[in-house]
Scaffold this active site. Structure first.
Site, PDB file in Angstrom:
ATOM      1  N   CYS A   1      14.053  11.367   6.084  1.00  0.00           N
ATOM      2  CA  CYS A   1      14.040  10.983   7.499  1.00  0.00           C
ATOM      3  C   CYS A   1      15.430  11.105   8.128  1.00  0.00           C
ATOM      4  O   CYS A   1      15.546  11.312   9.329  1.00  0.00           O
ATOM      5  CB  CYS A   1      13.500   9.576   7.661  1.00  0.00           C
ATOM      6  SG  CYS A   1      14.243   8.418   6.511  1.00  0.00           S
TER       7      CYS A   1
ATOM      8  N   LYS B   1       0.871  -1.188   0.000  1.00  0.00           N
ATOM      9  CA  LYS B   1       0.000   0.000   0.000  1.00  0.00           C
ATOM     10  C   LYS B   1       0.901   1.229   0.000  1.00  0.00           C
ATOM     11  O   LYS B   1       1.429   1.642   1.030  1.00  0.00           O
ATOM     12  CB  LYS B   1      -0.922   0.037   1.227  1.00  0.00           C
ATOM     13  CG  LYS B   1      -1.953   1.166   1.097  1.00  0.00           C
ATOM     14  CD  LYS B   1      -2.342   1.833   2.389  1.00  0.00           C
ATOM     15  CE  LYS B   1      -1.448   2.934   2.840  1.00  0.00           C
ATOM     16  NZ  LYS B   1      -1.389   4.160   2.012  1.00  0.00           N
TER      17      LYS B   1
ATOM     18  N   GLY C   1      -4.362   0.658   5.317  1.00  0.00           N
ATOM     19  CA  GLY C   1      -3.171   0.369   6.123  1.00  0.00           C
ATOM     20  C   GLY C   1      -3.545  -0.447   7.356  1.00  0.00           C
ATOM     21  O   GLY C   1      -2.921  -1.474   7.658  1.00  0.00           O
TER      22      GLY C   1
ATOM     23  N   GLU D   1      10.431  16.653  14.088  1.00  0.00           N
ATOM     24  CA  GLU D   1      10.874  16.455  12.710  1.00  0.00           C
ATOM     25  C   GLU D   1      10.111  17.450  11.835  1.00  0.00           C
ATOM     26  O   GLU D   1       8.885  17.406  11.768  1.00  0.00           O
ATOM     27  CB  GLU D   1      10.550  15.018  12.276  1.00  0.00           C
ATOM     28  CG  GLU D   1      11.068  14.706  10.896  1.00  0.00           C
ATOM     29  CD  GLU D   1      10.895  13.241  10.522  1.00  0.00           C
ATOM     30  OE1 GLU D   1       9.809  12.681  10.737  1.00  0.00           O
ATOM     31  OE2 GLU D   1      11.874  12.660   9.997  1.00  0.00           O
TER      32      GLU D   1
ATOM     33  N   GLU E   1      10.520   1.947   9.951  1.00  0.00           N
ATOM     34  CA  GLU E   1      11.538   2.955   9.621  1.00  0.00           C
ATOM     35  C   GLU E   1      10.819   4.288   9.752  1.00  0.00           C
ATOM     36  O   GLU E   1       9.969   4.625   8.925  1.00  0.00           O
ATOM     37  CB  GLU E   1      12.070   2.701   8.204  1.00  0.00           C
ATOM     38  CG  GLU E   1      13.439   3.295   7.974  1.00  0.00           C
ATOM     39  CD  GLU E   1      13.365   4.715   7.474  1.00  0.00           C
ATOM     40  OE1 GLU E   1      13.465   5.623   8.319  1.00  0.00           O
ATOM     41  OE2 GLU E   1      13.213   4.904   6.269  1.00  0.00           O
TER      42      GLU E   1
HETATM   43  P1  NDP Z   1       2.303   8.973   7.622  1.00  0.00           P
HETATM   44  O1  NDP Z   1       3.132   8.190   8.547  1.00  0.00           O
HETATM   45  O2  NDP Z   1       0.915   9.279   8.039  1.00  0.00           O
HETATM   46  O3  NDP Z   1       2.227   8.236   6.202  1.00  0.00           O
HETATM   47  C1  NDP Z   1       3.106   7.236   5.748  1.00  0.00           C
HETATM   48  C2  NDP Z   1       2.329   6.021   5.249  1.00  0.00           C
HETATM   49  O4  NDP Z   1       1.626   5.423   6.351  1.00  0.00           O
HETATM   50  C3  NDP Z   1       1.263   6.351   4.225  1.00  0.00           C
HETATM   51  O5  NDP Z   1       1.163   5.301   3.282  1.00  0.00           O
HETATM   52  C4  NDP Z   1       0.028   6.457   5.102  1.00  0.00           C
HETATM   53  O6  NDP Z   1      -1.174   6.368   4.414  1.00  0.00           O
HETATM   54  C5  NDP Z   1       0.248   5.311   6.053  1.00  0.00           C
HETATM   55  N1  NDP Z   1      -0.503   5.378   7.289  1.00  0.00           N
HETATM   56  C6  NDP Z   1      -0.922   6.473   7.966  1.00  0.00           C
HETATM   57  N2  NDP Z   1      -1.604   6.135   9.072  1.00  0.00           N
HETATM   58  C7  NDP Z   1      -1.619   4.778   9.118  1.00  0.00           C
HETATM   59  C8  NDP Z   1      -2.188   3.812  10.007  1.00  0.00           C
HETATM   60  N3  NDP Z   1      -2.864   4.173  11.094  1.00  0.00           N
HETATM   61  N4  NDP Z   1      -2.020   2.501   9.717  1.00  0.00           N
HETATM   62  C9  NDP Z   1      -1.325   2.127   8.639  1.00  0.00           C
HETATM   63  N5  NDP Z   1      -0.797   2.984   7.744  1.00  0.00           N
HETATM   64  C10 NDP Z   1      -0.927   4.295   7.987  1.00  0.00           C
HETATM   65  O7  NDP Z   1       3.089  10.297   7.268  1.00  0.00           O
HETATM   66  P2  NDP Z   1       2.542  11.673   6.712  1.00  0.00           P
HETATM   67  O8  NDP Z   1       2.454  11.582   5.259  1.00  0.00           O
HETATM   68  O9  NDP Z   1       1.297  12.134   7.423  1.00  0.00           O
HETATM   69  O10 NDP Z   1       3.742  12.638   7.168  1.00  0.00           O
HETATM   70  C11 NDP Z   1       3.755  13.133   8.498  1.00  0.00           C
HETATM   71  C12 NDP Z   1       5.144  13.230   9.024  1.00  0.00           C
HETATM   72  O11 NDP Z   1       5.698  11.928   9.101  1.00  0.00           O
HETATM   73  C13 NDP Z   1       6.105  14.013   8.155  1.00  0.00           C
HETATM   74  O12 NDP Z   1       6.003  15.376   8.384  1.00  0.00           O
HETATM   75  C14 NDP Z   1       7.410  13.423   8.582  1.00  0.00           C
HETATM   76  O13 NDP Z   1       7.817  14.063   9.765  1.00  0.00           O
HETATM   77  C15 NDP Z   1       7.085  11.973   8.891  1.00  0.00           C
HETATM   78  N6  NDP Z   1       7.425  11.050   7.781  1.00  0.00           N
HETATM   79  C16 NDP Z   1       8.540  10.279   7.899  1.00  0.00           C
HETATM   80  C17 NDP Z   1       8.912   9.464   6.858  1.00  0.00           C
HETATM   81  C18 NDP Z   1      10.146   8.616   6.925  1.00  0.00           C
HETATM   82  O14 NDP Z   1      10.778   8.389   5.902  1.00  0.00           O
HETATM   83  N7  NDP Z   1      10.498   8.056   8.051  1.00  0.00           N
HETATM   84  C19 NDP Z   1       8.151   9.398   5.613  1.00  0.00           C
HETATM   85  C20 NDP Z   1       6.968  10.217   5.610  1.00  0.00           C
HETATM   86  C21 NDP Z   1       6.643  10.997   6.667  1.00  0.00           C
HETATM   87  P3  NDP Z   1      -2.019   7.760   4.275  1.00  0.00           P
HETATM   88  O15 NDP Z   1      -1.187   8.660   3.464  1.00  0.00           O
HETATM   89  O16 NDP Z   1      -3.271   7.379   3.638  1.00  0.00           O
HETATM   90  O17 NDP Z   1      -2.253   8.286   5.667  1.00  0.00           O
END
Ligand code: NDP
Length: 478
Positions: free
Chosen positions: A280, A171, A208, A380, A246
């Site tokens: 990240c 996903k 998710g 972050e 991660e």
């Molecule tokens: P999220 O963690 O919400 O999104 C990342 C992925 O997780 C997306 O595919 C999202 O789907 C999915 N997801 C979200 N909530 C759930 C859940 N409850 N169960 C399973 N899957 C889920 O990140 P955001 O896009 O909201 O970004 C927010 C912050 O996260 C950023 O500002 C940054 O600080 C951090 N981030 C860190 C990353 C890294 O590489 N470690 C990558 C991206 C973000 P959906 O988009 O539909 O919510």
């Protein structure tokens, strides 16, 4: 506008069970570029069932058979490389030079790193005590990926799953689904058996969570925010799945007075701004020894002022927009918090850069005189925002560096190799970069503390997708 409403399930492109369209926007123009479908738990059920059925046969394939499939995937990826770079530019806003040299390149590098590791992996081993150790695929894997390095995360999860003989349901983020759909086309062309790889688009809350909770999913591999990582872990706990995470970072970058100041401070600013700060492992906290603090601030100011934003379709080293208006709002709020908390604004600040009213562009921003209790030093930001703070002694630098909930990466700048190793050994982070040393494909990527658990890439990345079985026999094995 591209019509990308189908999912890839059991080797076929299929319509969602319930129509639910979502437009994908180009973050530089705010215009729709494609329409996808947002799946439901029922679509996830269908994909997991396909992966479960496929596992029976695919888990029995030989390493040689799987290597042949991965080599085929690699040659297809290389053939469609430019398409991948352009897709990432279109949906993420990464400037085309950066997409070509970095974002798309990881798809080759990680795949090659896993192929090399798989050739070295022993699926059967005789232990010193004469027992036999078998490494076996973990099973059906649920893979959830974010938007910031989209094909990086997909390759780091899909490839080890398929390499070890597991099957998977991906996903991807609905903000950047197009590179994932392109990858699905490549996996299909490579000839992986039906059901080994499946893709369902959708949001985290519905799709998710459905994956994380699913009884027939054996492992979840997640990259994204710490918030969502915790949600995945909780959802997976009921069925005692393996979970690898991660997550975020707030990586310290320690500049000692004996560093090559010009080179290392300038390089650090650019690294923080790379990918519009949406990495990240970005070095977002610049800790500078007080004796060279003013010089470092002057260099950072100059380099920060020279950094430009621009049209992602144009070649160059400029910075693109953030991925979405949500991300734009988050970054603006944190820049405003930095100002409100009294950090000294050297470059950038709140609002859009002049001439970029359309698109989610932000001003590359640098704060000095930050202290480690401020929001911009703890949260972050995930935007091109650097926080500079002074320190006096090595001991103090290590204490500030480790004073964070995160532990993904850390950076050390010094001309003393002994100090570099000494400090590296005391930093609570999964990866330490010395004097700009880059991350190399095949090395483990992952963090300590709330930056997650598990390691991605190369041999460690394969290990995460394997079960270990001990076979005890009356006689000592040969
Ligand atoms: P999220 O963690 O919400 O999104 C990342 C992925 O997780 C997306 O595919 C999202 O789907 C999915 N997801 C979200 N909530 C759930 C859940 N409850 N169960 C399973 N899957 C889920 O990140 P955001 O896009 O909201 O970004 C927010 C912050 O996260 C950023 O500002 C940054 O600080 C951090 N981030 C860190 C990353 C890294 O590489 N470690 C990558 C991206 C973000 P959906 O988009 O539909 O919510």
């Amino acid at each position: 506008m591209l019509d990308k409403r189908k999912f890839y399930i059991n080797g076929e492109w299929v319509a969602p069970l319930v129509a639910n369209d979502l437009e994908v926007l180009n973050p530089a123009t705010e215009k729709p570029i494609a329409v996808i479908s947002m799946g439901t738990a029922a679509d996830i059920d269908r994909a997991v069932a396909a992966a479960k059925t496929a596992f029976a046969g695919y888990s029995q394939t030989s390493v040689e058979e799987r290597l042949a499939l991965l080599e085929k995937l690699l040659s297809i990826y290389k053939r469609r490389y430019d398409e991948m770079a352009q897709t990432i530019t279109m949906e993420l806003g990464a400037p085309i030079t950066m997409s070509t040299e970095q974002q798309a390149d990881v798809g080759v590098g990680h795949l090659q790193g896993f192929i090399d590791a798989l050739k070295r992996l022993h699926m059967r081993q005789v232990l010193p005590n004469g027992d036999v150790l078998l490494r076996e695929p973990v099973g059906v894997c649920g893979l959830i990926t974010p938007w910031n390095w989209p094909i990086n995360q997909i390759a780091l999860k899909v490839v080890p799953a398929l390499a070890t003989g597991s099957t998977c349901v991906l996903k991807p983020s609905e903000f950047t689904p197009l590179n994932a759909l392109l990858y699905a086309e490549m996996v299909h062309e490579a000839g992986f058996p039906a059901g080994t790889f499946n893709l369902v688009n959708g949001d985290g809350i519905e799709c998710g969570a459905a994956l994380s909770k699913h009884r027939d999913v054996d492992m979840m591999s997640f990259t994204g925010s710490t918030r969502a990582g915790i949600a995945v872990s909780k959802d997976a706990a009921e069925t005692v799945k393996r979970v690898t995470l991660e997550l975020g970072g707030k990586s310290p970058n320690i500049v000692f007075e004996d560093a090559d100041l010009e080179d290392r401070v300038a390089g650090s600013v650019l690294e923080c701004f790379n990918n519009s700060g949406q990495s990240c492992d970005a070095p977002t906290r610049l800790l500078v020894q007080r004796s060279v603090y003013n010089q470092a601030v002057a260099i950072a100011t100059r380099v920060g002022k020279e950094a430009t934003v621009g049209d992602p379709t144009q070649e160059g080293s400029h910075i693109g927009p953030l991925v979405s208006h949500i991300q734009f709002g988050r970054v603006q709020a944190l820049i405003e918090a930095g100002v409100a908390e009294g950090a000294k604004l050297l470059v950038g600040g709140p609002g859009k850069p002049e001439g970029f009213e359309t698109g989610y562009f932000v001003k590359p921003t640098i704060f000095a005189d930050v202290n480690n209790t401020m929001k911009i030093a703890r949260d972050e930001v995930f935007g091109p925002v650097l926080a500079i703070m002074p320190f006096d002694t090595e001991e103090e630098a290590i204490a500030i560096a480790n004073d964070t909930n995160y532990g993904l990466a850390a950076y050390v700048q010094t001309s003393d190799p002994k100090r570099a190793e000494r400090v590296a050994s005391r930093l609570r982070a999964g990866m330490v970069h010395i004097n700009g040393g880059p991350h190399r494909y095949g090395s483990p990527f992952g963090g300590y503390k709330q930056s997650g658990n598990g390691r991605e890439g190369g041999m460690f990345g394969l290990e995460d997708f394997l079960e270990v079985k001990t076979v005890h026999r009356p006689e000592v094995a040969a």
